[in-house]
Design a protein around this motif. Sequence first.
Motif, short mmCIF file in Angstrom:
data_model
loop_
_atom_site.label_atom_id
_atom_site.label_comp_id
_atom_site.label_asym_id
_atom_site.label_seq_id
_atom_site.Cartn_x
_atom_site.Cartn_y
_atom_site.Cartn_z
N LEU A 109 0.82 -1.21 0.00
CA LEU A 109 0.00 0.00 0.00
C LEU A 109 0.85 1.26 0.00
O LEU A 109 0.54 2.22 -0.72
CB LEU A 109 -0.94 -0.01 1.21
CG LEU A 109 -2.07 -1.06 1.14
CD1 LEU A 109 -2.79 -1.14 2.47
CD2 LEU A 109 -3.04 -0.72 0.01
N PHE A 110 1.93 1.27 0.78
CA PHE A 110 2.77 2.46 0.80
C PHE A 110 3.53 2.63 -0.51
O PHE A 110 3.73 3.76 -0.98
CB PHE A 110 3.71 2.43 2.00
CG PHE A 110 3.06 2.93 3.26
CD1 PHE A 110 2.87 4.29 3.48
CD2 PHE A 110 2.63 2.04 4.23
CE1 PHE A 110 2.26 4.76 4.61
CE2 PHE A 110 2.00 2.50 5.38
CZ PHE A 110 1.81 3.86 5.57
N GLU A 111 3.95 1.54 -1.11
CA GLU A 111 4.60 1.63 -2.43
C GLU A 111 3.62 2.15 -3.47
O GLU A 111 3.98 2.97 -4.34
CB GLU A 111 5.14 0.25 -2.83
CG GLU A 111 6.36 -0.18 -2.04
CD GLU A 111 6.73 -1.64 -2.28
OE1 GLU A 111 6.04 -2.29 -3.09
OE2 GLU A 111 7.68 -2.12 -1.64
N LEU A 112 2.38 1.69 -3.41
CA LEU A 112 1.35 2.15 -4.34
C LEU A 112 1.09 3.65 -4.16
O LEU A 112 1.04 4.41 -5.13
CB LEU A 112 0.06 1.35 -4.12
CG LEU A 112 -1.13 1.71 -5.01
CD1 LEU A 112 -0.81 1.48 -6.48
CD2 LEU A 112 -2.37 0.90 -4.58
N ALA A 113 0.91 4.08 -2.90
CA ALA A 113 0.65 5.50 -2.62
C ALA A 113 1.80 6.37 -3.10
O ALA A 113 1.58 7.42 -3.73
CB ALA A 113 0.41 5.70 -1.13
N LEU A 120 -1.08 8.49 2.22
CA LEU A 120 -1.67 7.36 2.91
C LEU A 120 -1.30 7.49 4.38
O LEU A 120 -0.12 7.52 4.73
CB LEU A 120 -1.14 6.04 2.35
CG LEU A 120 -1.55 4.76 3.08
CD1 LEU A 120 -3.05 4.55 3.06
CD2 LEU A 120 -0.83 3.55 2.48
N LEU A 121 -2.30 7.59 5.24
CA LEU A 121 -2.06 7.83 6.67
C LEU A 121 -2.90 6.88 7.50
O LEU A 121 -4.11 6.79 7.32
CB LEU A 121 -2.38 9.28 7.03
CG LEU A 121 -2.15 9.69 8.49
CD1 LEU A 121 -0.66 9.66 8.84
CD2 LEU A 121 -2.72 11.08 8.74
N GLU A 122 -2.24 6.18 8.42
CA GLU A 122 -2.93 5.31 9.38
C GLU A 122 -3.37 6.16 10.56
O GLU A 122 -2.59 6.94 11.11
CB GLU A 122 -1.96 4.20 9.82
CG GLU A 122 -2.58 3.12 10.65
CD GLU A 122 -1.59 2.01 10.96
OE1 GLU A 122 -2.04 0.89 11.27
OE2 GLU A 122 -0.36 2.26 10.90
N ASN A 123 -4.60 5.98 10.98
CA ASN A 123 -5.21 6.90 11.95
C ASN A 123 -4.92 6.51 13.40
O ASN A 123 -5.77 5.97 14.11
CB ASN A 123 -6.73 6.98 11.72
CG ASN A 123 -7.35 8.11 12.51
OD1 ASN A 123 -6.68 9.08 12.86
ND2 ASN A 123 -8.64 8.00 12.78
#
Length: 330
Positions: A109-113, A120-123
């Motif tokens: 997911l971080f590579e995609l973002a 992309l931020l985890e809450n």
Amino acid sequence: MPAPLRLGLLGCADIAARRTLPALLRTPHLRLAAVAARDTARAAAYADRFGGTPAASYDDLLARPDVDAVYLCLPTLLHARWAERALTAGKHVLVEKPLAASGADARHLFELAEGLGLVLLENFMFLHHGTHRKVTELLASGVLGPLRAVSAAFTIPPRPEGDLRHDPLLGGGALLDNGVYPLRAALRFLGCGLTVTGASLRHSTRLGVDLSGAVLLTAPGGATAQLRFGMEHHYRSWYEIQGGAGTLSVEHVYTTAAGHAPVIRLVTGRDVREIPVAAQDHFEAVLRFFAAAVRDRAAVASRLRLLGEESRRQAALLDETRARAVRVQV
């Protein structure tokens, strides 16, 4: 004044109605543009209450040109799938913790973002509270000396029958629900080099999920973290950091109420200090940071990078915990 960031809500969870969306209404540069839920009547009720337009489906919301970013508030095991779809649709993503249940999903997911130039931020709200900023300042001052150990606990009382935390198909269980909070605190204080050296999970054979557990982690220099979590306990939301010259601790640190003014307890030698911190709504704080990151990533690049590194390592540590855990069946 810049145009507000137009946010779409994916999933009408209770936490969104109780804390996140009321905070959004008080946050400049943000407005709710659309709402999607499995139950379209529930989506319409949320839109009536907080603004925006009810969408026919999650995919319908992601296809809307008037949605710039998504707040993803679905059950845990749906986070990675819908975060990927939101990013692929060109939306920035704020996703409830945990972002992913595995290290491979988090890395992807971080590579995609990054490849798409999206935020992309985890809450994890507590990382954005003034309490945490003050603790960080104290540690940077060297008042504790070299760090030797972190102890942390997040435990909650038993949940009612039918609670989503009891559903293994949706990512239920104490490790994913509340164990990630003390894990994230340990990562912040001892760094992303932590590895799991021991773990225990108390597993319900009837429900198919872990009800509580403990993890021991070790940093490259030998500092340790001892973490406790569970959903069959007296409530506890706490961490303690011990150094060669002092100890620091904070209560009510992960789910701090907006009106609560925390107190940091600092002990050095025989001196005991209680350092007050102003009350703050950390839901509003994380929304402000997310909007700022979308508006000007360069201005918050170092902070955003650290949060991303911690999120990736946290997901990998969940893999390590499950692999090493002694499971006690109850």
